[in-house]
Enzyme design. Structure first.
Site, mmCIF file in Angstrom:
data_model
loop_
_atom_site.group_PDB
_atom_site.id
_atom_site.type_symbol
_atom_site.label_atom_id
_atom_site.label_comp_id
_atom_site.label_asym_id
_atom_site.label_seq_id
_atom_site.Cartn_x
_atom_site.Cartn_y
_atom_site.Cartn_z
ATOM 1 N N LEU A 1 -0.524 0.784 3.617
ATOM 2 C CA LEU A 1 0.059 -0.390 4.260
ATOM 3 C C LEU A 1 -0.013 -1.608 3.345
ATOM 4 O O LEU A 1 0.851 -2.485 3.396
ATOM 5 C CB LEU A 1 -0.684 -0.682 5.569
ATOM 6 C CG LEU A 1 -0.645 0.410 6.641
ATOM 7 C CD1 LEU A 1 -1.524 0.023 7.818
ATOM 8 C CD2 LEU A 1 0.780 0.660 7.099
ATOM 9 N N GLN A 2 -1.046 -1.657 2.500
ATOM 10 C CA GLN A 2 -1.228 -2.819 1.619
ATOM 11 C C GLN A 2 -0.082 -2.989 0.623
ATOM 12 O O GLN A 2 0.202 -4.102 0.198
ATOM 13 C CB GLN A 2 -2.528 -2.654 0.823
ATOM 14 C CG GLN A 2 -3.756 -2.592 1.694
ATOM 15 C CD GLN A 2 -4.911 -1.899 0.992
ATOM 16 O OE1 GLN A 2 -5.621 -2.508 0.212
ATOM 17 N NE2 GLN A 2 -5.092 -0.618 1.272
ATOM 18 N N ARG A 3 0.528 -1.909 0.232
ATOM 19 C CA ARG A 3 1.522 -2.003 -0.828
ATOM 20 C C ARG A 3 2.967 -1.961 -0.325
ATOM 21 O O ARG A 3 3.895 -2.139 -1.120
ATOM 22 C CB ARG A 3 1.308 -0.879 -1.847
ATOM 23 C CG ARG A 3 1.668 0.511 -1.358
ATOM 24 C CD ARG A 3 1.248 1.570 -2.352
ATOM 25 N NE ARG A 3 1.834 2.868 -2.039
ATOM 26 C CZ ARG A 3 1.453 4.012 -2.587
ATOM 27 N NH1 ARG A 3 0.478 4.013 -3.480
ATOM 28 N NH2 ARG A 3 2.038 5.139 -2.259
ATOM 29 N N MET B 1 -7.723 -0.975 -1.103
ATOM 30 C CA MET B 1 -7.424 -0.318 -2.368
ATOM 31 C C MET B 1 -8.083 -1.037 -3.546
ATOM 32 O O MET B 1 -8.350 -2.231 -3.497
ATOM 33 C CB MET B 1 -5.917 -0.219 -2.587
ATOM 34 C CG MET B 1 -5.238 0.844 -1.751
ATOM 35 S SD MET B 1 -3.452 0.888 -2.088
ATOM 36 C CE MET B 1 -3.006 2.400 -1.230
ATOM 37 N N GLY B 2 -8.289 -0.308 -4.627
ATOM 38 C CA GLY B 2 -8.909 -0.847 -5.825
ATOM 39 C C GLY B 2 -9.822 0.196 -6.443
ATOM 40 O O GLY B 2 -10.978 0.331 -6.033
ATOM 41 N N ARG B 3 -9.297 0.936 -7.413
ATOM 42 C CA ARG B 3 -10.039 2.054 -8.000
ATOM 43 C C ARG B 3 -11.217 1.568 -8.845
ATOM 44 O O ARG B 3 -12.349 1.999 -8.666
ATOM 45 C CB ARG B 3 -9.083 2.896 -8.855
ATOM 46 C CG ARG B 3 -9.671 4.167 -9.401
ATOM 47 C CD ARG B 3 -8.628 4.884 -10.269
ATOM 48 N NE ARG B 3 -7.415 5.186 -9.506
ATOM 49 C CZ ARG B 3 -7.250 6.283 -8.791
ATOM 50 N NH1 ARG B 3 -8.216 7.180 -8.746
ATOM 51 N NH2 ARG B 3 -6.123 6.501 -8.145
ATOM 52 N N GLY C 1 2.499 3.594 -8.431
ATOM 53 C CA GLY C 1 2.476 3.209 -7.023
ATOM 54 C C GLY C 1 3.440 2.086 -6.724
ATOM 55 O O GLY C 1 3.538 1.126 -7.484
ATOM 56 N N THR D 1 1.765 -3.944 -10.287
ATOM 57 C CA THR D 1 0.690 -3.209 -9.631
ATOM 58 C C THR D 1 0.001 -4.120 -8.636
ATOM 59 O O THR D 1 -0.286 -5.276 -8.939
ATOM 60 C CB THR D 1 -0.363 -2.641 -10.601
ATOM 61 O OG1 THR D 1 -1.403 -2.005 -9.854
ATOM 62 C CG2 THR D 1 -0.984 -3.715 -11.483
ATOM 63 N N ASP E 1 -2.939 -3.675 -7.766
ATOM 64 C CA ASP E 1 -4.348 -3.703 -8.174
ATOM 65 C C ASP E 1 -4.685 -4.893 -9.065
ATOM 66 O O ASP E 1 -5.864 -5.212 -9.251
ATOM 67 C CB ASP E 1 -4.715 -2.415 -8.906
ATOM 68 C CG ASP E 1 -4.671 -1.199 -7.997
ATOM 69 O OD1 ASP E 1 -5.065 -1.334 -6.829
ATOM 70 O OD2 ASP E 1 -4.234 -0.125 -8.452
#
Length: 407
Positions: free
Chosen positions: A300-302, A187-189, A12, A141, A143
């Site tokens: 949008l976060q990334r 986000m955050g798996r 990503g 990342t 994340d």
């Protein structure tokens, strides 16, 4: 003897992954490198012969400055999983033939967990066949879930965006004299670093989110609804942020309970997690009978380069340069990690870590940084994250919008 470098970007994108590419390129060129090549769309593109000559493309300081301010992956990305490194494997033979054809001395890969898996496998195969090529990873990342590094380039800018947007959402929700609940999906798996970053919205002019749900703590619907009900009686507008990867006590993603199950990618991850905020908003409305709405910040976060953290850009650039320096020193099978030297004042350097320890491992938010009820973070989280969102690097605006550089 000058070295030739090849670099790729994978996984990503982030707002600062190109700053790492700039760090790789400028450090390599300053070392006397004759050629710096780029894989287009990572290892997958390289296997198709898609290679760009960065020495020719980055022929001015202006282009490098544009690169630092351009979000997403300049070289393109992929999610290609290499097989186990077995001598004689056709894929590895093809890759090492390509490295030989382009006279590559060092291969650098900018990415996250799965990209470090690629570096680990390439270095293991290279060692098995006696290759002199050096393989070094550059962390990336949003994340922030890579182990063996204090934090990852990309996280600071995503955290800055999330904190900023949540402040604006909170202001918007206070515009009307109505009782409502807003649930923002972040986000955050498997790790709640990004959801936790919403807490950075808190300040003299903002209370920040009321609840933060993270994958580290199983979701308890009864406890959750009691907290929301209590908050609703205390204030008109309740703001909740939730990681997309929040699960219940049975290990089910809340987004799956919303009916949004999905396919898996090449690395066995759900290709897309979406629906957590809709599930929670629906649960609140049906059980508590109050107005609720769901917001998904999504990609949008990334990609919000206009809100990138200057600290993040600087560290991303430094990590790229450290990876080149590692290759120049003969190191292979390693990753250039960020090492926090002090909090007050904030200082951060780099160090090399064994990429085998990084590949396919995940770093979650320490439980001691999460409130006992599992629905917010504490001061320790803020002390860790706040320095990473400091500073801005203004985009170069042309005709009212940011100018980017493209391949």
């Amino acid at each position: 003897m000058p070295m030739n470098f090849m670099v790729g970007q994978s996984g990503g994108p982030t707002a600062v992954i190109n700053a790492s590419l700039a760090g790789v390129f400028e450090t390599a060129r300053s070392s006397g490198a004759v050629r710096v090549l780029g894989m287009q769309h990572g290892i997958e593109g390289l296997l198709k012969g898609q290679v760009a000559d960065l020495t020719r493309l980055f022929d001015s300081d202006l282009k490098i400055e544009l690169l630092k301010r351009t979000p997403s992956s300049y070289l393109g990305s992929c999610r290609y999983k290499l097989p186990a490194p077995v001598v004689g494997d056709e894929v590895y033979e093809t890759l090492f033939e390509l490295f030989a054809r382009y006279q590559v001395d060092a291969v650098l890969y900018i990415g996250g967990n799965d990209s470090m898996d690629t570096i680990a496998k390439l270095s293991a195969y290279g060692e098995a066949i006696g290759s002199s090529i050096r393989f070094v990873g550059v962390p990336k990342t949003i994340d922030n879930d890579l182990v063996c590094t204090d934090h990852t380039p990309g996280f600071g800018s995503a955290a800055k965006y999330i904190a900023t947007i949540m402040k604006e959402v909170i202001r918007d929700s206070n515009a009307y004299d109505l009782r409502s609940v807003t649930v923002a999906e972040i986000m955050g798996r498997h790790a709640g670093w990004l959801a936790g970053a919403a807490s950075l919205a808190k300040g003299d002019d903002c209370d920040g989110p009321d609840l933060i749900l993270m994958p580290e703590v199983p979701f308890d619907p009864k406890l959750f609804l009691r907290r929301v009900d209590r908050l609703q009686k205390q204030k008109e507008n309740v703001i909740i942020t939730a990681s997309e990867g929040v699960k219940d006590r049975e290990g089910r993603f809340l987004c799956d309970l919303a009916g949004d199950g999905g396919a898996l990618d090449a690395f066995g991850h759900k290709a897309m997690l979406s629906g957590t905020s809709r599930y929670l908003a629906g649960l609140i409305q049906s059980e508590l009978g109050c107005k609720s709405r769901a917001i998904e910040l999504s990609t949008l976060q990334r990609c919000a380069g206009h809100l990138a953290s200057r600290t993040d850009i600087s560290e991303a650039y430094r990590a790229g340069g450290a990876a080149v320096q590692a290759a120049l020193e003969g190191r292979t099978g390693c990753m250039a990690a960020l090492k926090r030297l002090s909090d007050q004042p904030y200082l951060c350097g780099t160090e090399l870590v064994d990429v085998q320890k990084v590949a396919n491992a995940e770093k979650t938010v320490p439980l001691e940084w999460i409130e006992p009820d599992g629905m917010h973070v504490n001061a320790a989280f803020e002390a860790y994250a706040r320095p990473l969102i400091q500073g801005e690097l203004t985009p170069m605006f042309v005709n009212g919008v940011p100018r980017h550089i493209t391949l």
